[in-house]
Design a protein around this motif. Structure first.
Motif, PDB file in Angstrom:
ATOM      1  N   GLN A  19      29.212  65.835  15.203  1.00  9.15           N
ATOM      2  CA  GLN A  19      30.251  67.082  15.579  1.00  9.15           C
ATOM      3  C   GLN A  19      31.434  66.294  15.953  1.00  9.15           C
ATOM      4  OE1 GLN A  19      28.742  69.984  18.134  1.00  9.15           O
ATOM      5  NE2 GLN A  19      26.465  69.348  17.436  1.00  9.15           N
ATOM      6  N   LYS A  20      32.595  66.922  15.866  1.00  9.83           N
ATOM      7  CA  LYS A  20      33.964  66.575  16.106  1.00  9.83           C
ATOM      8  C   LYS A  20      34.092  66.483  17.573  1.00  9.83           C
ATOM      9  CE  LYS A  20      36.344  66.682  11.586  1.00  9.83           C
ATOM     10  NZ  LYS A  20      36.240  65.148  11.720  1.00  9.83           N
ATOM     11  N   SER A  21      34.813  65.488  18.155  1.00  5.84           N
ATOM     12  CA  SER A  21      35.074  65.503  19.435  1.00  5.84           C
ATOM     13  C   SER A  21      36.033  66.477  20.047  1.00  5.84           C
ATOM     14  CB  SER A  21      35.856  64.175  19.832  1.00  5.84           C
ATOM     15  OG  SER A  21      35.870  64.079  21.445  1.00  5.84           O
ATOM     16  N   THR A  25      41.781  62.118  24.564  1.00  2.00           N
ATOM     17  CA  THR A  25      41.641  60.843  25.313  1.00  2.00           C
ATOM     18  C   THR A  25      41.048  60.547  26.496  1.00  2.00           C
ATOM     19  OG1 THR A  25      43.757  60.974  26.261  1.00  2.00           O
ATOM     20  CG2 THR A  25      43.886  60.245  23.985  1.00  2.00           C
ATOM     21  N   LEU A  26      40.677  59.463  26.938  1.00  2.00           N
ATOM     22  CA  LEU A  26      40.299  59.242  28.160  1.00  2.00           C
ATOM     23  C   LEU A  26      41.051  57.859  28.854  1.00  2.00           C
ATOM     24  CD1 LEU A  26      36.336  59.628  28.277  1.00  2.00           C
ATOM     25  CD2 LEU A  26      38.154  61.148  29.301  1.00  2.00           C
ATOM     26  N   LYS A  27      41.746  57.961  30.045  1.00  2.67           N
ATOM     27  CA  LYS A  27      42.380  56.776  30.390  1.00  2.67           C
ATOM     28  C   LYS A  27      41.458  55.802  31.024  1.00  2.67           C
ATOM     29  CE  LYS A  27      45.389  56.970  33.769  1.00  2.67           C
ATOM     30  NZ  LYS A  27      46.787  57.061  34.513  1.00  2.67           N
ATOM     31  N   LEU A  28      41.630  54.452  30.768  1.00  2.00           N
ATOM     32  CA  LEU A  28      40.869  53.724  31.540  1.00  2.00           C
ATOM     33  C   LEU A  28      41.278  53.341  33.138  1.00  2.00           C
ATOM     34  CD1 LEU A  28      40.523  50.599  29.112  1.00  2.00           C
ATOM     35  CD2 LEU A  28      39.115  52.814  29.107  1.00  2.00           C
ATOM     36  N   SER A  29      40.330  53.452  33.874  1.00  4.62           N
ATOM     37  CA  SER A  29      40.485  53.344  35.313  1.00  4.62           C
ATOM     38  C   SER A  29      40.866  52.089  35.567  1.00  4.62           C
ATOM     39  CB  SER A  29      39.221  54.068  35.941  1.00  4.62           C
ATOM     40  OG  SER A  29      37.897  53.268  35.857  1.00  4.62           O
ATOM     41  N   VAL A  30      40.821  51.931  37.207  1.00  2.00           N
ATOM     42  CA  VAL A  30      40.939  50.507  37.637  1.00  2.00           C
ATOM     43  C   VAL A  30      39.768  49.788  37.678  1.00  2.00           C
ATOM     44  CG1 VAL A  30      42.837  51.365  39.040  1.00  2.00           C
ATOM     45  CG2 VAL A  30      40.688  51.484  40.119  1.00  2.00           C
ATOM     46  N   TYR A  71      27.262  63.405  22.090  1.00  2.87           N
ATOM     47  CA  TYR A  71      27.339  63.889  23.426  1.00  2.87           C
ATOM     48  C   TYR A  71      28.031  62.540  24.112  1.00  2.87           C
ATOM     49  CZ  TYR A  71      23.381  66.649  22.748  1.00  2.87           C
ATOM     50  OH  TYR A  71      22.468  67.872  22.158  1.00  2.87           O
ATOM     51  N   PHE A  72      28.275  61.523  23.332  1.00  4.83           N
ATOM     52  CA  PHE A  72      29.124  60.396  24.004  1.00  4.83           C
ATOM     53  C   PHE A  72      30.432  60.003  23.004  1.00  4.83           C
ATOM     54  CE2 PHE A  72      25.098  60.178  25.618  1.00  4.83           C
ATOM     55  CZ  PHE A  72      25.156  59.660  27.038  1.00  4.83           C
ATOM     56  N   HIS A  73      31.181  61.016  22.831  1.00  2.00           N
ATOM     57  CA  HIS A  73      32.354  60.745  21.853  1.00  2.00           C
ATOM     58  C   HIS A  73      33.180  59.515  22.041  1.00  2.00           C
ATOM     59  CE1 HIS A  73      32.137  64.028  18.981  1.00  2.00           C
ATOM     60  NE2 HIS A  73      31.675  64.744  19.833  1.00  2.00           N
ATOM     61  N   PRO A  74      33.359  59.228  23.207  1.00  2.00           N
ATOM     62  CA  PRO A  74      34.282  58.020  23.632  1.00  2.00           C
ATOM     63  C   PRO A  74      33.853  56.879  22.882  1.00  2.00           C
ATOM     64  CG  PRO A  74      33.959  59.435  25.625  1.00  2.00           C
ATOM     65  CD  PRO A  74      33.104  60.072  24.628  1.00  2.00           C
ATOM     66  N   CYS A  91      39.590  59.342  21.305  1.00  2.00           N
ATOM     67  CA  CYS A  91      38.292  59.832  20.766  1.00  2.00           C
ATOM     68  C   CYS A  91      38.370  60.398  19.266  1.00  2.00           C
ATOM     69  CB  CYS A  91      37.701  60.927  21.663  1.00  2.00           C
ATOM     70  SG  CYS A  91      37.464  60.284  23.637  1.00  2.00           S
ATOM     71  N   ASN A  92      38.739  59.375  18.438  1.00  2.00           N
ATOM     72  CA  ASN A  92      39.018  59.944  17.125  1.00  2.00           C
ATOM     73  C   ASN A  92      37.685  59.778  15.998  1.00  2.00           C
ATOM     74  OD1 ASN A  92      38.397  57.012  16.934  1.00  2.00           O
ATOM     75  ND2 ASN A  92      40.524  56.612  16.255  1.00  2.00           N
ATOM     76  N   ASP A  93      36.666  59.864  16.600  1.00  2.00           N
ATOM     77  CA  ASP A  93      35.373  59.988  15.799  1.00  2.00           C
ATOM     78  C   ASP A  93      35.321  58.738  14.727  1.00  2.00           C
ATOM     79  OD1 ASP A  93      34.335  62.037  17.243  1.00  2.00           O
ATOM     80  OD2 ASP A  93      35.556  63.336  16.171  1.00  2.00           O
ATOM     81  N   ALA A  94      35.839  57.699  14.966  1.00  2.00           N
ATOM     82  CA  ALA A  94      35.972  56.623  13.755  1.00  2.00           C
ATOM     83  C   ALA A  94      34.497  55.869  13.816  1.00  2.00           C
ATOM     84  CB  ALA A  94      36.861  55.572  14.474  1.00  2.00           C
ATOM     85  N   GLY A  95      33.776  55.950  14.861  1.00  2.00           N
ATOM     86  CA  GLY A  95      32.357  55.728  14.559  1.00  2.00           C
ATOM     87  C   GLY A  95      32.118  54.212  15.117  1.00  2.00           C
ATOM     88  N   ILE A  96      30.752  54.016  15.083  1.00  2.00           N
ATOM     89  CA  ILE A  96      30.194  52.683  15.448  1.00  2.00           C
ATOM     90  C   ILE A  96      29.563  51.967  14.342  1.00  2.00           C
ATOM     91  CG2 ILE A  96      30.112  53.648  17.995  1.00  2.00           C
ATOM     92  CD1 ILE A  96      27.050  53.207  17.643  1.00  2.00           C
ATOM     93  N   ASP A  97      29.460  50.652  14.500  1.00  2.00           N
ATOM     94  CA  ASP A  97      28.550  49.922  13.579  1.00  2.00           C
ATOM     95  C   ASP A  97      27.086  50.070  13.768  1.00  2.00           C
ATOM     96  OD1 ASP A  97      30.903  48.848  12.696  1.00  2.00           O
ATOM     97  OD2 ASP A  97      30.595  46.691  12.997  1.00  2.00           O
ATOM     98  N   PHE A  98      26.406  49.891  12.435  1.00  2.00           N
ATOM     99  CA  PHE A  98      25.050  49.973  12.532  1.00  2.00           C
ATOM    100  C   PHE A  98      24.618  48.900  11.691  1.00  2.00           C
ATOM    101  CE2 PHE A  98      20.950  51.552  10.951  1.00  2.00           C
ATOM    102  CZ  PHE A  98      20.274  51.984  11.966  1.00  2.00           C
TER     103      PHE A  98
END
Length: 466
Positions: A19-21, A25-30, A71-74, A91-98
């Motif tokens: 499902q699309k995100s 975006t989520l900004k990285l924290s300190v 559930y973990f789009h980031p 959060c562009n849904d580019a995907g992860i390696d498998f």
């Protein structure tokens, strides 16, 4: 990517969320930004063979991974840096390696052989020596499933600037939960960024990004030391009361401890009385013992300052508290210092006490001060052992590592790759038998490891690892 003749890469593909995100975006924290110089987290679980074909398993894992990423789009996004220097997860849904790998010549026994962790374990993971900053142009996560002669290893690899241990195992547990057949996940991640860690401070990276903060070519040995619940409780007693359990006290006191009645134990030994609210924990007791034994094995000068550095979860230390499943890094590092002479000249309870006081003192005010200090002087996380006298404790025996049941039983073991390892890097895992047992993944210089193996003070508590 596996490169050994014993490992064959069968396929590599991209898995995207089903499902699309709805997060942009989520900004990285300190707490996230310092991890950009750390390598990707590499941890996984060893399992028996599933009751169906390996090809079917691969199909099931791809499907459930796609659902989990929804559930973990980031994790399916990429890092970007805006013109002001702030780093974000897009959060562009580019995907992860498998990755699918086969290793028919490696068996469960080869992985669990007593002694040093075998080199074959490092082949269970991809993204070797990849810095988290690389998430600007590489996937933020990967899953590698390796078929063994009589089992399966499922390795999970995640960018450390995106998750800490709490978030990492939340994702891994959810992946297993969905593979097992859950229609609804039991714990949803919280992506809120209205926290003390959210900041306008900017870390200025050099052109091309940061470099790793520790030497990656030093000779190392790696062992898993197993501590049973009984051994841990004996250490806890010694740390709190300054003595070993005697034959007279062992039966009565240890019996209460094993029945979780520690606070009902009222003992005065060597003039020491511990109040329940000032109790040194089991894990602090174990850390103190390791600190002493490693320092002794290093044969340092008595005046040499030693450091025991421990990463702590800040979610519950803040006021108001963060959500337990806040997604991201919410950790800070607590260093405790002592000269080698003082550490070894005093008893275990002294070392355990200073560790305990340091952890207890790390409260809401301390966390907020740490954030303010970082904002004044942004810096990367200092992994390594530059002075030869440091220990860094990571991970936690409280993480639900053995909850990764993909549908045919709990893991036989938890292992990690070569990421972020150097002389003095220790990782704590829960023991497979649970009930308070602990496994320490110990990485040391060869001579130091030999010294620890020959140190009766710690080895009296170590069980043979199975």
């Amino acid at each position: 990517m596996p490169s050994s003749p014993s490992f064959t890469l069968v396929s590599r593909c991209t898995v995207s969320p089903d499902q699309k995100s709805d997060i942009k975006t989520l900004k990285l924290s300190v707490s996230d930004i310092p991890m950009l110089s750390c390598q990707y987290i590499q941890k996984g679980v060893l399992l028996t063979s599933p009751p169906y074909s390996f090809d079917d398993l691969v199909c099931f894992l791809k499907q459930s991974l796609s659902t989990t990423l929804s559930y973990f789009h980031p994790l399916a996004g990429r890092l970007t840096t805006d013109p002001d220097g702030h780093v974000h997860i897009t959060c562009n849904d580019a995907g992860i390696d498998f990755l699918v790998v086969k290793s028919p010549n490696i068996s469960i026994h080869n992985v669990l052989v007593p002694g040093d962790v075998p080199d074959c374990v490092k082949q269970f993971f991809t993204f070797d020596k990849t810095l988290s900053y690389s998430g600007h142009f590489k996937p933020l996560a990967a899953v590698q499933v390796t078929e063994l002669a009589d089992g399966v290893f499922i390795g999970c690899i995640v960018n450390h600037a995106v998750t800490d241990g709490t978030s990492f195992w939340h994702f891994f547990n959810t992946f297993a939960e969905i593979t097992k057949g859950a229609l609804k996940i039991s714990k949803s991640p919280d992506f809120g960024r209205n926290t003390v860690f959210n900041s306008q401070a900017v870390f200025k990276f050099p052109p091309g990004g940061p470099t790793v903060t520790f030497a990656g070519d030093e000779p190392l040995r790696e062992r898993i030391l197993h501590f049973s619940r009984e051994a841990i409780l004996k250490l806890k007693y010694r740390a709190n009361y300054g003595c070993l359990l005697t034959k007279q006290t062992n039966s009565e006191v240890l019996g209460k401890l094993c029945n979780d009645s520690w606070k009902s134990v009222n003992v005065e030994t060597n003039g020491k009385v511990r109040k329940s609210n000032d109790e040194i924990s089991s894990f602090q007791s174990l850390c103190a013992q390791l600190w002493r034994s490693v320092t002794r094995a290093r044969k340092l000068e008595p005046t040499k300052t030693t450091t025991f550095r421990m990463a702590v979860n800040c979610r519950h230390r803040l006021d108001p508290k963060l959500e337990p499943y806040y997604f991201g890094n919410a950790i800070q590092s607590i260093p405790t210092f002592a000269s080698a002479g003082e550490l070894l000249g005093k008893d275990l309870s002294w070392a355990a006490d200073i560790l305990h006081k340091n952890v207890v003192a790390h409260n809401n005010d301390t966390v907020r001060k740490g954030v303010a200090d970082w904002e004044k002087q942004p810096r990367l996380f200092p992994l390594g052992n530059a002075d030869g006298a440091s220990i860094t404790m990571g991970s936690s025996p409280r993480f639900p590592m053995y909850n990764n049941d993909f549908g045919w039983g709990r893991p036989l073991a938890v292992r990690s790759g070569r990421a972020n390892k150097f002389d003095g890097k220790i990782s704590a895992f829960p023991g497979k038998d649970g009930n308070g047992s602990v496994d320490l993944e110990v990485v040391l210089a060869p001579d130091t490891m030999l010294g620890v193996e020959n140190d009766p003070e710690i080895m009296q508590y170590v069980s043979e690892f199975l």
